[in-house]
Structures are given as C-alpha cells and as structure tokens.
Design an enzyme around this catalytic site. Structure first.
Site, PDB file in Angstrom:
ATOM      1  N   LEU A 154      45.225 -18.684  16.607  1.00  0.00           N
ATOM      2  CA  LEU A 154      46.528 -18.878  15.950  1.00  0.00           C
ATOM      3  C   LEU A 154      46.382 -19.582  14.603  1.00  0.00           C
ATOM      4  O   LEU A 154      45.471 -20.375  14.390  1.00  0.00           O
ATOM      5  CB  LEU A 154      47.499 -19.632  16.855  1.00  0.00           C
ATOM      6  CG  LEU A 154      47.167 -21.027  17.349  1.00  0.00           C
ATOM      7  CD1 LEU A 154      47.482 -22.076  16.309  1.00  0.00           C
ATOM      8  CD2 LEU A 154      47.968 -21.294  18.612  1.00  0.00           C
ATOM      9  N   GLU A 156      48.179 -21.987  11.677  1.00  0.00           N
ATOM     10  CA  GLU A 156      49.244 -22.959  11.487  1.00  0.00           C
ATOM     11  C   GLU A 156      50.340 -22.317  10.653  1.00  0.00           C
ATOM     12  O   GLU A 156      50.052 -21.542   9.737  1.00  0.00           O
ATOM     13  CB  GLU A 156      48.708 -24.192  10.765  1.00  0.00           C
ATOM     14  CG  GLU A 156      47.790 -24.996  11.648  1.00  0.00           C
ATOM     15  CD  GLU A 156      47.220 -26.204  10.931  1.00  0.00           C
ATOM     16  OE1 GLU A 156      47.814 -26.666   9.951  1.00  0.00           O
ATOM     17  OE2 GLU A 156      46.167 -26.671  11.376  1.00  0.00           O
ATOM     18  N   CYS A 261      40.338 -25.514  10.207  1.00  0.00           N
ATOM     19  CA  CYS A 261      39.426 -24.571  10.872  1.00  0.00           C
ATOM     20  C   CYS A 261      38.333 -24.020   9.973  1.00  0.00           C
ATOM     21  O   CYS A 261      37.146 -24.202  10.249  1.00  0.00           O
ATOM     22  CB  CYS A 261      40.221 -23.410  11.454  1.00  0.00           C
ATOM     23  SG  CYS A 261      41.230 -23.933  12.832  1.00  0.00           S
ATOM     24  N   ARG A 329      44.803 -31.473   5.912  1.00  0.00           N
ATOM     25  CA  ARG A 329      43.369 -31.556   6.192  1.00  0.00           C
ATOM     26  C   ARG A 329      42.600 -30.553   5.323  1.00  0.00           C
ATOM     27  O   ARG A 329      42.943 -29.384   5.269  1.00  0.00           O
ATOM     28  CB  ARG A 329      43.098 -31.286   7.680  1.00  0.00           C
ATOM     29  CG  ARG A 329      43.429 -32.497   8.549  1.00  0.00           C
ATOM     30  CD  ARG A 329      43.241 -32.210  10.008  1.00  0.00           C
ATOM     31  NE  ARG A 329      44.276 -31.306  10.521  1.00  0.00           N
ATOM     32  CZ  ARG A 329      44.314 -30.867  11.774  1.00  0.00           C
ATOM     33  NH1 ARG A 329      43.375 -31.226  12.627  1.00  0.00           N
ATOM     34  NH2 ARG A 329      45.288 -30.067  12.174  1.00  0.00           N
TER      35      ARG A 329
HETATM   36  C1  UDX Z   1      42.710 -20.030  10.473  1.00  0.00           C
HETATM   37  C2  UDX Z   1      42.549 -18.631  11.132  1.00  0.00           C
HETATM   38  O1  UDX Z   1      43.319 -17.668  10.408  1.00  0.00           O
HETATM   39  C3  UDX Z   1      42.967 -18.691  12.582  1.00  0.00           C
HETATM   40  O2  UDX Z   1      42.722 -17.431  13.195  1.00  0.00           O
HETATM   41  C4  UDX Z   1      42.168 -19.783  13.291  1.00  0.00           C
HETATM   42  O3  UDX Z   1      42.586 -19.931  14.614  1.00  0.00           O
HETATM   43  C5  UDX Z   1      42.327 -21.113  12.577  1.00  0.00           C
HETATM   44  O4  UDX Z   1      41.956 -20.979  11.198  1.00  0.00           O
HETATM   45  P1  UDX Z   1      44.711 -21.504   9.500  1.00  0.00           P
HETATM   46  O5  UDX Z   1      43.675 -22.533   9.189  1.00  0.00           O
HETATM   47  O6  UDX Z   1      45.981 -21.934  10.131  1.00  0.00           O
HETATM   48  O7  UDX Z   1      44.083 -20.369  10.470  1.00  0.00           O
HETATM   49  O8  UDX Z   1      45.092 -20.793   8.129  1.00  0.00           O
HETATM   50  P2  UDX Z   1      45.008 -19.370   7.442  1.00  0.00           P
HETATM   51  O9  UDX Z   1      46.371 -18.835   7.278  1.00  0.00           O
HETATM   52  O10 UDX Z   1      44.002 -18.481   8.063  1.00  0.00           O
HETATM   53  O11 UDX Z   1      44.522 -19.820   5.972  1.00  0.00           O
HETATM   54  C6  UDX Z   1      43.321 -20.591   5.810  1.00  0.00           C
HETATM   55  C7  UDX Z   1      43.142 -20.986   4.363  1.00  0.00           C
HETATM   56  O12 UDX Z   1      42.757 -19.853   3.587  1.00  0.00           O
HETATM   57  C8  UDX Z   1      44.392 -21.536   3.669  1.00  0.00           C
HETATM   58  O13 UDX Z   1      43.995 -22.627   2.853  1.00  0.00           O
HETATM   59  C9  UDX Z   1      44.910 -20.384   2.837  1.00  0.00           C
HETATM   60  O14 UDX Z   1      45.665 -20.793   1.731  1.00  0.00           O
HETATM   61  C10 UDX Z   1      43.601 -19.728   2.431  1.00  0.00           C
HETATM   62  N1  UDX Z   1      43.705 -18.288   2.114  1.00  0.00           N
HETATM   63  C11 UDX Z   1      44.072 -17.399   3.074  1.00  0.00           C
HETATM   64  C12 UDX Z   1      43.357 -17.845   0.838  1.00  0.00           C
HETATM   65  O15 UDX Z   1      43.002 -18.638  -0.051  1.00  0.00           O
HETATM   66  N2  UDX Z   1      43.395 -16.510   0.590  1.00  0.00           N
HETATM   67  C13 UDX Z   1      43.759 -15.588   1.527  1.00  0.00           C
HETATM   68  O16 UDX Z   1      43.763 -14.376   1.204  1.00  0.00           O
HETATM   69  C14 UDX Z   1      44.121 -16.047   2.814  1.00  0.00           C
END
Ligand code: UDX
Length: 447
Positions: A154, A156, A261, A329
């Site tokens: 999942l 956030e 994560c 974080r």
């Molecule tokens: C992530 C995974 O998607 C999820 O499957 C796992 O369980 C936990 O880690 P999360 O950390 O909630 O989830 O955020 P996510 O929406 O995946 O984005 C992670 C980071 O990547 C964010 O800082 C976001 O801004 C960045 N991001 C995401 C980008 O810079 N570019 C993108 O194209 C997508």
C-alpha cells in the site's frame, strides 16, 4: 468472519486492521505504545491517512475493532496474527529487526492455541525462518503455528483503496496449507494471489520497491540529460509511456523519491547483497541519483539568486515527501529546506498538513498559513510536493507578492511557457527546450 489480531498501529497495521474489520472480521489491534492506544480508544488517529478516521470510527462503533496494549487480549480467540511493526534502518542501512523480534517473542509467550502468524513488515530475506525459530524457542509449551509472509504494497495517501483493490496479494510460507488459509481472508478483494515460499515472498517486496525506485531514478537521470541537451522530460516520459512494455506510471521526474519505504528498502537490499559478497551497482546508482536530484534544487536556487542564498528569503511550498500525507520521513523537501537554512537563507514554508511534523524537525522554518503569505517578499519560490492545491494558484497574485519572481518547480507542476508569460523566471526539472536548457541554443545551431 474471522478473528484477527494486528500487532502495530502504524500506517500498515491501522489500515490492515480497519480494512479487514470493514470486510466483516473481528479485529483487535495491539500496540505497546499506550499513548497511541489511548488516542485510538478515544476516536483519534495517530496518523493522517485519507478515509482512515471514518473507517476506524465505523468499525469501532460496529464492535468489530478493539484496541489494547495487552498481547493476551489481542491473541485470545485470534486465528490470524498480523505483524505490522516498524523496521527502521539500522546504522549501516540494514533493517533494524528489534520490533519484529520482540513481537515474535511476545506472541510465543502469550499464545494458548494454534495460530497463523502473518508478517506484513518489510523484513530482510530469511526473517520468516528466523521468526519461526524465535517463536519455537520462546513457547512455554509446543503449540502449532505457521509463519506466512504477506508483504504490504500500500501507498501512503491511497492506502485504503490500495488495500481494497490490490494489484496482487503475495503469500509465502513453508506451510502451503497455511498460505491457502490466509488466501481465503483476501478472497473478497478479488485480486490475483501469488502463493510461494517464504524467502521468495520477502524478496518480491524488495524487488518491487527497488524496481519502482529505479524507474524514478532512471527518469530523473534522463531529466538531467534532457536539461543539458535541450529536450523536455515531460514529453519524453509521455512518449515513452505509450509503449506497453514501459507503461506510463512512475515516470514522473522531480526532486527524487522519499518516504518510509523506497530509500530504506533500496538501502536494505543493497546491504543484503553486500553482506553476501555482491556489488549491487545499479541499486547504488539509484540512491546516488536520488541524492543528486535534491542537491540540484538547491543548486538551481543558488544559481538563480546570483551565487548564494545567504540572507535571502525563500519560500517552499510542500514539505511532505509526497501529496496527501503529513509524512516527512526522507522528504526531499526537508533535505532542501535544511540545506537552504544551513546556507543562511530565511525559509518560509507552507504545507496543507505536514507543517507540524516539519517544524518539529526544523524549528527554524518560518510557518505560513497559505501559499500566498509564503510567497510574500520571497526572492524565490520552490514547489517541492505536488499537492493538488498548488496546481491552480493565482500566479499573478504570487508574482506581485514576491520580491523577485523566481519559481523552481521541483515537480514540473506548471507550464514553463505560461510561467514566463506571467513574468516569472522559471526552472523545472529536465525541461531543457521549453525551459531554455543550457545547451538548447548549441543544439539548434548544429542542426
Ligand atoms: C511505496 C510503494 O509504492 C508501495 O507499494 C510500498 O508499499 C511503500 O512504498 P509510498 O512510499 O507511500 O509507497 O509512496 P509512492 O506513492 O510509491 O511514492 C514514493 C516516492 O516516489 C514519493 O516521494 C513520490 O513523490 C516519488 N515519485 C513517485 C516520483 O518522484 N516519481 C514518480 O513517478 C512516482
């Protein structure tokens, strides 16, 4: 209806517990933190997650959710125990398993009937086997149990829809019958279930997160090249994304990934590989590029402000590591803010929900009530979290409020042309041609 115990009331535990309760199960949430349990018993949420408060409230009122600090209460009658405790990074980037260890011990010491223990925390490959040993070694008398790994995917900010409509459920165990029993719990979600062994399930989680992080660092590296060669990374990503083998998701260039994560999991996977004598060069590059993206933002601010930010007022919009969360974080925005403060800048900030967390981390930030008061008298505005509410700001008003109309768009939220028409000095990420990259003129001449 099944009886579930969920250990840990962080993002994963609360969402898992509330969603399973909503599917009609009876859920008892156990946390050793009395403060958190008190809050939950009084209807307050220890974290911000859209829709979670309503879900918890509805299922608590219906008598399907209970909160306690006592393992005995949580485990009495439970058929399934979900371990959802934190696994922070240790000193060398390895996952710190102290909470998993103490949860396993407490389960062993408290259990009075057979159980299936399901691990949802992201743990190094091999932890499932180790958990089994801890439980076996700490039971007062031998009672049957199985350990199943069910990694959590999942995100956030969209955790509840992610739980209810997952792309897949992964279940790993040395006891296939136990994994199949857990699969029945997930049956209402109508998603593919991958049943495999314990270590493979644990690896699927790391490989998935590392792959997604790699995509982001890949497009960020392309963005740097675009900027130098005079191409626009937004258009490049769009053009790439139509290829079915590539797909359009996770190709958004920007200030880099953060959160609880990706940074931690890529580091932990690197560490696991190194411990076993390997040199994971790609994973290291993913982290290096990610750190570079953050530095680039501060570098752009310095360049546009004539070489340094000392004594200058800058505004930052967005402090959370991404939109729809108050989580800071590993937030790129916090790294940038800290660096600007260290270089002597006055930093005005606005974020719809992450302000309190950010100020606890960096007390010198100057909090503002909205984007406009942040922009007032600023010599540059840095947009670092892609909150929806930043998409349609009154940019004319912002321009008049600012001392100098410089925008550094760390998430490529705005059109470079429109920003220039409005009179801003604008720089996005990897927007070489439209953004007048350093080599754009040279590239045109050589045609
Ligand atoms: C992530 C995974 O998607 C999820 O499957 C796992 O369980 C936990 O880690 P999360 O950390 O909630 O989830 O955020 P996510 O929406 O995946 O984005 C992670 C980071 O990547 C964010 O800082 C976001 O801004 C960045 N991001 C995401 C980008 O810079 N570019 C993108 O194209 C997508």
């Amino acid at each position: 209806m099944s009886e579930l115990c969920v250990i840990g009331s962080g993002y994963v535990g609360l969402v898992t517990g509330a969603c399973f309760a909503d599917l009609g199960n009876n859920v008892t949430l156990v946390d050793i933190d009395e403060g958190k349990i008190d809050m939950l018993q009084n209807g307050q949420m220890p974290i911000y997650e859209p829709g979670l408060a309503e879900l918890v409230q509805r299922n608590t009122s219906a008598g399907r959710m209970h909160f306690t600090t006592a393992y005995a209460q949580g485990l009495s009658g439970a058929e399934f125990v979900f371990v959802c405790v934190g696994t922070p990074s240790g000193v060398d980037g390895e996952a710190d398993l102290q909470y998993v260890r103490s949860a396993a011990r407490s389960i062993a010491e408290t259990m009075e009937h057979p159980l299936i223990v399901i691990n949802k925390s992201t743990v190094p490959v091999g932890t499932g086997d180790w958990t089994k040993e801890i439980i076996e070694n700490n039971q007062a008398q031998p009672i049957d149990f199985a350990v199943v790994s069910c990694p959590e995917f999942l995100r956030e900010g969209s955790a509840i829809p992610d739980f209810m409509q997952p792309d897949r459920t992964v279940l790993g165990s040395t006891d296939r019958a136990a994994a199949e029993t857990v699969a029945e719990l997930y049956a209402p979600l109508d998603a593919p279930v991958v049943i495999t062994d314990l270590r493979t399930a644990e690896m699927i989680k790391y490989a998935s997160n590392a792959f997604l992080a790699t995509r982001i660092s890949f497009i960020n590296e392309i963005s740097i090249i675009c900027e130098r060669l005079g191409a626009d990374v937004e258009e490049v990503a769009r053009g790439m994304g139509f290829d079915k083998r590539i797909g359009p998701h996770f190709l958004q260039a920007g200030v880099g990934f953060g959160g609880s994560c990706f940074p931690k999991d890529v580091q932990a996977l690197t560490n696991m590989a190194q411990t076993h004598g390997m040199h994971p060069q790609l994973l290291k590059a993913v982290m290096e590029i990610n750190a570079f993206q953050r530095r680039q933002i501060t570098q752009k601010a310095r360049e546009m402000l004539g070489g340094n930010v000392n004594g200058k007022t800058l505004a930052i919009l967005g402090l959370a590591f991404k939109q729809n969360t108050d989580d800071i974080r590993e937030s790129p925005s916090i790294t940038v803010a800290r660096s600007l403060l260290n270089q002597g800048a006055d930093v005005k900030v606005y974020d719809p929900v992450a302000m309190a967390n950010a100020r606890a981390e960096l007390p010198d930030l100057q909090p503002c009530d909205n984007p406009y008061s942040a922009a007032e008298d600023a010599e540059a505005m840095l947009v670092l979290t892609p909150w929806n509410e930043f998409k349609q700001l009154d940019m004319k008003r912002i321009r008049h409020l600012m001392k100098r109309p410089i925008i550094i768009d760390g998430r490529n939220m705005y059109s470079p042309d429109e920003m220039r028409l409005l009179g801003f000095e604008y720089r996005g990420v990897g927007r070489g041609y439209n953004g007048q990259g350093m080599c754009a003129a040279g590239a045109a001449e050589s045609v």
